[in-house]
Design an enzyme around this catalytic site. Structure first.
Site, PDB file in Angstrom:
ATOM      1  N   LYS A 159      36.469  23.977  64.037  1.00  0.00           N
ATOM      2  CA  LYS A 159      35.440  22.954  64.245  1.00  0.00           C
ATOM      3  C   LYS A 159      36.080  21.569  64.319  1.00  0.00           C
ATOM      4  CE  LYS A 159      31.886  25.844  62.070  1.00  0.00           C
ATOM      5  NZ  LYS A 159      31.071  26.168  60.886  1.00  0.00           N
ATOM      6  N   GLN A 209      30.125  24.459  54.677  1.00  0.00           N
ATOM      7  CA  GLN A 209      30.531  25.783  55.165  1.00  0.00           C
ATOM      8  C   GLN A 209      30.109  26.863  54.174  1.00  0.00           C
ATOM      9  OE1 GLN A 209      31.790  26.374  58.186  1.00  0.00           O
ATOM     10  NE2 GLN A 209      31.990  28.566  57.864  1.00  0.00           N
ATOM     11  N   ASP A 230      23.657  21.926  61.166  1.00  0.00           N
ATOM     12  CA  ASP A 230      23.626  23.393  61.084  1.00  0.00           C
ATOM     13  C   ASP A 230      22.197  23.926  61.227  1.00  0.00           C
ATOM     14  OD1 ASP A 230      25.935  24.940  60.899  1.00  0.00           O
ATOM     15  OD2 ASP A 230      26.275  24.429  58.795  1.00  0.00           O
TER      16      ASP A 230
HETATM   17  N1  GUN Z   1      29.271  30.496  57.741  1.00  0.00           N
HETATM   18  C1  GUN Z   1      29.142  31.386  58.745  1.00  0.00           C
HETATM   19  N2  GUN Z   1      28.533  30.810  59.809  1.00  0.00           N
HETATM   20  C2  GUN Z   1      28.286  29.532  59.454  1.00  0.00           C
HETATM   21  C3  GUN Z   1      27.694  28.431  60.137  1.00  0.00           C
HETATM   22  O1  GUN Z   1      27.238  28.514  61.277  1.00  0.00           O
HETATM   23  N3  GUN Z   1      27.639  27.263  59.444  1.00  0.00           N
HETATM   24  C4  GUN Z   1      28.106  27.152  58.174  1.00  0.00           C
HETATM   25  N4  GUN Z   1      27.976  25.980  57.575  1.00  0.00           N
HETATM   26  N5  GUN Z   1      28.655  28.150  57.515  1.00  0.00           N
HETATM   27  C5  GUN Z   1      28.762  29.327  58.164  1.00  0.00           C
END
Ligand code: GUN
Length: 290
Positions: free
Chosen positions: A52, A96, A119
């Site tokens: 990311k 996350q 998100d």
């Molecule tokens: N863990 C697995 N997929 C995601 C996501 O799309 N966002 C976040 N913050 N954590 C994750």
């Protein structure tokens, strides 16, 4: 069979965003700024967050990575969230997942300012999405919808079967594809671990979204011919022939299922890169909303 090439499409989307960022900068405005909070040292989470941040750099976004110890207290994590909520230089941020067991995930996600919740995990944004109102749509289901759109796959009146009911993927994609929208207007069946005879449903699907986290779960005898298959699985499986010691395996038995499907996402290179592209798209939206 045609591959749904998430890597190719996500690069296209990233290029589109990069051009928009360049235009913003030419206008004397600052670029979008995404922050990520990572708690602990989970290998997969480190990889995802690293991707990311790298993608932000590629397209001209600012990014901030906040790494916190595995044993951090809930209060200290909340202090970090409040700081980002109040920092006018940050357009959007993510926490996350998964979080360590001693931290209440539900409580934490509710503390993210909905206007910075790129998100789309806050109940406020999730509720707006469910009512088909403008909101931040969670990146993975958003990426699936975008992939379907860019390959011009028709969803209206189609039977979509979603396997898995997580808040991050299964539940939101079932809502999005049943919404009165395009893509959308599908008849959706959501099956999960307590469903009796999952095959009964998958055999009637025109479009299958497989998001349960069990490698190679979907086999060719569970589907009808010419189905569209979207594989959301990304499990690390030991493979000592690889440099890293593991390979990434999807929830679909790709080699057999591809022979019967009309479209199929590969793993890796399908839904995964789309997720990152849509997170960036949400961050650009947050910047524009400010
Ligand atoms: N863990 C697995 N997929 C995601 C996501 O799309 N966002 C976040 N913050 N954590 C994750």
């Amino acid at each position: 069979m045609q591959l749904l090439d998430g890597k190719f499409i996500s690069n296209k989307i990233k290029e589109e965003i990069r051009e928009e960022v360049e235009a913003l900068k030419k206008n004397g405005e600052r670029p979008p700024h995404l922050a990520a909070i990572l708690v602990g040292n989970d290998g997969a989470s480190l990889t995802y967050v690293g991707s990311k941040v790298r993608s932000c750099e590629q397209i001209g976004f600012d990014s901030t990575l906040i790494k916190l110890d595995e044993d951090i207290s809930e209060d200290k994590l909340i202090a970090n969230i409040n700081k980002l909520n109040n920092d006018s230089d940050i357009d959007g941020f993510i926490v996350q997942l998964p979080l360590p067991k001693h931290i209440d995930e539900e409580k934490i996600l509710k503390l993210v300012d909905p206007s910075k919740d790129v998100d789309g995990f806050h109940p406020y944004n999730f509720g707006k999405m469910a009512q088909n109102l403008d909101s931040f749509i969670p990146a993975t289901p958003h990426g699936i919808v975008e992939l379907i759109k860019r390959y011009d796959i028709q969803t209206e009146g189609k039977h979509v079967v979603v396997i898995g009911r997580s808040n991050i993927v299964g539940r939101p994609i079932s809502i999005l594809l049943s919404n009165k929208s395009n893509p959308g207007n599908s008849t959706v069946t959501l099956v999960h671990s307590r469903t009796k005879d999952i095959s009964f449903y998958t055999k009637t699907a025109d479009i299958l979204v497989v998001a349960l986290g069990i490698p190679n779960f979907l086999k060719s005898d569970m589907i009808k011919k010419d189905v569209v298959v979207i594989d959301v699985g990304i499990t690390r499986v030991e493979d000592l022939t690889k440099e890293k010691g593991y390979k990434i395996v999807g929830d679909v038995d790709f080699e057999s299922v591809k022979l019967k499907s009309s479209f199929i996402t590969p793993v890796p290179g399908g839904v995964g890169p789309m997720t990152i592209a849509m997170l960036l798209k949400n961050t650009l939206k947050a910047r524009k909303n400010q």
